[in-house]
Design a protein around this motif. Structure first.
Motif, mmCIF file in Angstrom:
data_model
loop_
_atom_site.group_PDB
_atom_site.id
_atom_site.type_symbol
_atom_site.label_atom_id
_atom_site.label_comp_id
_atom_site.label_asym_id
_atom_site.label_seq_id
_atom_site.Cartn_x
_atom_site.Cartn_y
_atom_site.Cartn_z
ATOM 1 N N HIS A 1 0.815 -1.085 0.042
ATOM 2 C CA HIS A 1 -0.063 -0.137 -0.053
ATOM 3 C C HIS A 1 0.848 1.073 -0.007
ATOM 4 N N GLN B 1 -7.957 -10.678 12.026
ATOM 5 C CA GLN B 1 -6.849 -9.933 11.262
ATOM 6 C C GLN B 1 -5.880 -11.018 10.768
ATOM 7 N N LEU C 1 -4.860 -1.560 5.689
ATOM 8 C CA LEU C 1 -5.296 -1.614 6.882
ATOM 9 C C LEU C 1 -4.522 -1.853 8.082
ATOM 10 N N HIS C 2 -3.347 -1.820 7.662
ATOM 11 C CA HIS C 2 -2.148 -1.835 8.638
ATOM 12 C C HIS C 2 -2.277 -0.996 9.961
ATOM 13 N N TYR D 1 -4.501 0.711 10.922
ATOM 14 C CA TYR D 1 -5.806 0.415 11.820
ATOM 15 C C TYR D 1 -5.285 -0.685 12.657
ATOM 16 N N TRP D 2 -4.838 -1.857 12.102
ATOM 17 C CA TRP D 2 -4.344 -2.739 13.090
ATOM 18 C C TRP D 2 -3.529 -2.678 14.245
#
Ligand code: ADP
Length: 784
Positions: free
Chosen positions: A174, A304, A319-320, A322-323
């Protein structure tokens, strides 16, 4: 704790001292002049405005139309950046950066290129210096990889004016573009610094790995506590995470590693760490953990992980961040739980709390660093990790130690209760046993009818056998609880042997078994020994020998092994010509409740405790009971023991009760005993012997009677209500009364001889008493 933190502080300061930060150079509009750097410079970052060619991969030396170039900051992530002309940058793309650098080409230089998302080639004046993967203009032609590279720059490559060119491409992640500073610096400094960072990372990985193995061992060899296993796994997984991220040791060591696999493993390790941290937290403080919330956390992290496995990396890495927030939330919840636990003063909670706050602080810093908001000193992460794991292992160790201490306390308590229970039981069982044996003895002596004699003898035999069993069990548990003290005195060897033979004689009955004592001439006359325990061991061996021998002999032999000026080593042997013991049973018979075969009990009686007790008694005196035996031929039980000795008869203790033709008629005896049945039995014998008997129900009554009357002897029970025998005897002695007082004791081991002597008793006799032994004791003192 303060001490501990200050140690962490010292380590941090040390790192700061060893590795100073790089200065920033003035990179402006694609140009930097490094010629006027101070002579002692270490390194400078090349942060600032580089020439930037979006969606172009320029070759070294290639010139392009000026309008496709703009100036752009390095480091910078392309994601969602908007160029001055309104072009919106995106993560998946390619670009070229260019910088003109003026420098002193005589300097020894090296360059550090960080992980650039996600493939790059770096050239100086057309020479390829460093590269990660393959840059390309499409997903097919671009091969991602990431690791930091440090390369020395050869003098031959350098000019006064140099072209630094960085081609970057990214199609899988990303994020795209250079995220960290490119650094140029003095060769040795920059190479050493990178080595140090890698070494620190390797040390952290090794320390975590060792901790993991240590706790894994503790789990397998300890009590299989799940929490220990979780902590071990947590250490392993985090060790891997540290190995595969940060300074990318893994990629450095394995440059051909598949990027996709390593990325998934790296992120996976981080999430599994968060999962294990949560499970570990719940396991150490289950009472402070909100169960539902934790189920939610487990579920989210599991989702996840599933996402990580099944979705493409560009999607997953979107999404990392947010993780990462979730990981931070998990740590915050951990801190909250540790706070709660610390508030409730749970074991080890202070360590956990400080550890979690510390790592929270470090991770928050790291995340802000990743987001480009602040810069984190490189040493903080390894120091934070080590302190975090160290403090948590302290928590675990403290919990472990606490559990063991509590288990030990409760085992000791249980043992105490067991011992108290047994001593109470002993009193309870003995009292009726006294009556049964006493009355049987009385009836046997009271001219029973012929047809009653056999039944009475059987009754006597069974009751006495039962008493032996009770005594054995009681003695054994006393020994198990280490409640037996040794009590030494001078003992005459020959008279001890003779006494033992005399006592054993009735056991032979009408069997054709010769009972013999052999004391070798050079054995000293007196030895310093615990006569009660030595007699108990030898009596047990002799009784066994007689029990298992139907014809031949049973012999007690005492001989000398070694004699010094003060000490002598004696060998005691009990030999018999009995049934013998099979070879494979020779070891087992020393264990408690073990007999050669189950038929032994039926045929010969016994509990299988005698040899176990004897062995333990000898072990207490640094000796060992051994056996040699042949089935059908006989056995020799023997032990060696060292004693101080005297070749004189003085202070010799063993004396024998000789009943002879003594008459006790007219003697005044006071019997102090609370149990009415015992009183009745004793009364019958004592009055039968012509004794003038008086009676007191407890110690207090006895004192009154003794001070008002004159007695020839007092028979005193030990355990009585109102005032026990010890106290009463002490009080009588304090009054100055010298009348002999004979204690009625439970058993040789159960009542300590020294306590009897200290209280002022003259002698003792075990209950239930054998009439002739009691007669002997009384006659010994009243006829003197
Ligand atoms: P107990 O005699 O009460 O059964 P011990 O511990 O004294 O218990 O002995 C254990 C076993 O060892 C006995 O039951 C017997 O089988 C065997 N044993 C001991 N002494 C002898 C001996 N002198 N001859 C043969 N067997 C023996």
């Amino acid at each position: 704790m303060n001490n501990l933190l200050s140690k962490g502080g010292i380590i941090a300061l040390l790192f700061l001292f060893v590795l100073s930060f790089q200065a920033e150079s003035q990179v402006e509009r694609g140009f930097v002049d490094l010629r006027d750097l101070p002579a002692d410079f270490d390194a400078v970052t090349l942060d600032g405005e580089w020439e930037f060619y979006w969606q172009e991969l320029l070759l070294p030396g290639e010139t392009v139309q000026i309008d496709s170039m703009i100036y752009q900051e390095v480091p910078l992530m392309w994601n969602d950046e908007v160029l001055p002309d309104g072009t919106k940058l995106k993560g998946q793309a390619y670009a070229t950066y260019k910088l003109t650098v003026l420098l002193d080409k005589e300097l020894d230089l090296a360059i550090y290129t960080p992980a650039v998302y996600n493939a790059y080639s770096f050239y100086i004046n057309g020479h390829l210096i460093a590269k990660n993967g393959e840059v390309g203009t499409s997903e097919e032609s671009s091969v991602p990889f990431w690791t930091q590279i440090v390369e020395p720059i050869e003098h031959a490559y350098l000019k006064d004016t140099n072209e630094f060119l960085l081609q970057v491409s990214n199609f899988r992640h990303h994020n795209g573009g250079p995220v960290d500073s490119i650094i140029i610096g003095e060769r040795d400094y920059i190479i050493n610094k990178t080595e140090i960072i890698r070494i620190i990372d390797a040390i952290v990985c090794g320390a975590l790995l060792m901790a993991g193995f240590f706790f894994l061992g503790l789990f397998f060899y300890g009590k299989n506590q799940r929490v220990v296993l979780f902590f071990a796994l947590y250490c392993f997984v985090f060790s891997y995470y540290n190995f595969a991220s940060g300074s990318y040791l893994l990629q450095h060591l394995f440059p051909h590693l598949n990027w996709e696999v390593s990325v998934r493993f790296e992120y996976g390790a981080l999430y599994v760490s968060a999962l294990l941290f949560s499970i570990f937290t719940e396991s150490i403080y289950p009472k402070d953990t909100p169960r539902k919330l934790f189920r939610g956390i487990y579920l989210t992290i599991t989702l996840q992980l599933i996402f990580l496995i099944v979705t493409p990396i560009w999607f997953f890495t979107m999404l990392h961040k947010y993780w990462m927030m979730l990981v931070l939330i998990v740590i915050c919840i951990g801190i909250f739980i540790y706070l709660k636990a610390a508030h409730k003063k749970r074991v080890g909670s202070t360590y956990s709390l400080i550890g979690a706050i510390f790592i929270m602080f470090v991770l928050a810093w790291r995340i802000l660093d990743v987001l480009g908001i602040v810069q984190m000193p490189f040493f903080l992460m390894p120091v934070g990790i080590v302190i975090f794991f160290f403090l948590h292992s302290l928590t675990l160790s403290q919990q472990f130690a606490d559990k063991w201490r509590r288990a030990k306390d409760s085992a000791e308590q249980a043992l105490k209760i067991k011992s108290e229970f047994l001593s109470a039981m002993s009193h309870e069982i003995r009292t009726p046993m006294n009556a049964v044996i006493g009355l049987t003895n009385y009836l046997l002596e009271d001219a029973p009818k012929k047809n009653q004699v056999k039944n009475l003898n059987t009754l006597k035999f069974s009751a006495e056998n039962l008493l032996v069993i009770i005594n054995d069990i009681l003695d054994f548990s006393k020994l198990e609880a280490n409640k037996v003290d040794l009590d030494y005195q001078w003992v005459q060897v020959r008279s001890l042997g003779e006494q033992l033979m005399n006592t054993a004689k009735p056991l032979v009955g009408d069997k054709p078994v010769e009972l013999a004592l052999a004391i070798k001439g050079d054995v000293p006359i007196s030895i310093w020994c615990d006569i009660t325990r030595t007699s108990q061991v030898l009596t047990n061996l002799i009784n066994n020998a007689i029990k298992f021998t139907s014809k031949g002999f049973v012999r007690l032999r005492v001989s000398i092994i070694k004699k010094n000026e003060n000490t002598v080593r004696l060998l005691f042997e009990v030999l018999d010509t009995g049934i013998g013991i099979p070879k494979n049973k020779l070891k087992e018979i020393f264990e408690s409740f073990t007999q050669v075969s189950s038929s032994t009990t039926r045929e010969y009686g016994g509990t299988g405790l005698g040899l176990a007790i004897s062995s333990k008694l000898l072990k207490m005196q640094n000796s060992e009971l051994k056996v040699e035996s042949e089935e059908g031929v006989g056995s020799i039980f023997y032990f060696e023991q060292e004693f101080s000795y005297k070749d004189a008869k003085e202070s010799v203790v063993v004396e024998q009760e000789t009943n002879g033709n003594v008459s006790l008629t007219g003697c005044r005896v006071l019997l102090v005993e609370d149990n009415q049945v015992n009183v009745m039995v004793a009364k019958r014998f004592l009055t039968k012997w012509g004794i003038d008997l008086d009676y007191a129900e407890n110690g207090e009554e006895a004192i009154i009677k003794v001070s008002e009357n004159k007695f020839d002897l007092i028979l005193m029970d030990l355990q009585m209500p109102v005032m026990d025998g010890y106290e009463a005897t002490k009080a009588i002695r304090t009054l100055g009364i010298k009348t002999p007082i004979v204690a009625l004791t439970a058993s040789a081991l159960l009542d300590k001889n020294d306590k009897l002597v200290a209280s002022g008793f003259t002698d003792s006799v075990t209950k239930p008493f054998q009439p002739d032994i009691l007669f002997g004791k009384i006659s010994k003192y009243v006829t003197k």
